[in-house]
Scaffold this motif. Structure first.
Motif, PDB file in Angstrom:
ATOM      1  N   ASP A  33       5.192   6.432   4.567  1.00  0.00           N
ATOM      2  CA  ASP A  33       3.393   6.316   5.318  1.00  0.00           C
ATOM      3  C   ASP A  33       4.026   5.076   6.060  1.00  0.00           C
ATOM      4  O   ASP A  33       2.904   4.290   6.343  1.00  0.00           O
ATOM      5  CB  ASP A  33       2.251   6.864   5.381  1.00  0.00           C
ATOM      6  N   GLN A  36       1.515   4.132   9.522  1.00  0.00           N
ATOM      7  CA  GLN A  36       0.479   4.378   9.143  1.00  0.00           C
ATOM      8  C   GLN A  36      -0.817   2.959   8.329  1.00  0.00           C
ATOM      9  O   GLN A  36      -1.324   3.050   8.672  1.00  0.00           O
ATOM     10  CB  GLN A  36      -0.079   5.908   8.376  1.00  0.00           C
ATOM     11  N   TYR A  37       0.381   2.905   7.210  1.00  0.00           N
ATOM     12  CA  TYR A  37      -0.334   2.080   5.941  1.00  0.00           C
ATOM     13  C   TYR A  37      -0.451   1.120   6.461  1.00  0.00           C
ATOM     14  O   TYR A  37      -1.781   0.278   6.351  1.00  0.00           O
ATOM     15  CB  TYR A  37       0.483   2.281   4.689  1.00  0.00           C
TER      16      TYR A  37
END
Ligand SMILES: [Fe+2]
Length: 144
Positions: A33, A36-37
């Protein structure tokens, strides 16, 4: 008043500690991810960074000098510096705990500002508190 000034210095040091750690994590986070992170942490460190100037200028408004060195910030910060690169989930658990420490320092500052008869300082810190309570919800949701 002296207690309020000292607490604002702790808040500034803690702010800087939280800023540096979240920017560090933005650079170094890994995982499936990642986009997004990386993006979430970009918003986080920018928000925290943008608070630092106002915190320092509130110290100056109370006729005290603002701390501004690494060594002094390490002394003042309630947040420990990051010297390792943990996995993504550990980063967010750490950031959640550090955000909670910042919230505790903001709450202490609000009490001292009220006691010192400084409603404008209290109002400023209340705005920061609200913003970081929202971040606490987001961090809690990420690590659940
Ligand atoms: Fe970046």
């Amino acid at each position: 008043m002296e207690q309020l000034i000292e607490q604002l210095k702790v808040i500034l040091g803690t702010n800087f500690g939280l800023y540096l750690k979240s920017h560090n994590y933005h650079w170094n986070i890994e995982g499936k991810d990642f986009p997004q992170y990386h993006s979430f942490l970009d918003g986080f460190y920018n928000d925290v960074w943008n608070q630092s100037d106002d915190i320092a200028e509130h110290i100056r408004q109370l006729n005290a000098y603002a701390p501004g060195s690494f060594s002094r910030f390490i002394e003042l910060s309630a947040v420990e510096e990051a010297t390792t690169v943990p996995d993504a989930n550990t980063m967010f658990i750490t950031l959640k705990a550090d955000n909670d420490k910042y919230i505790m320092q903001l709450r202490a500052g609000i009490v001292l500002a009220e006691q010192a008869g400084e409603p404008a300082v209290s109002n400023f810190l209340q705005d920061l508190l609200g913003a970081h309570q929202k971040k606490a919800w987001m961090l809690r949701s990420i690590v659940k």
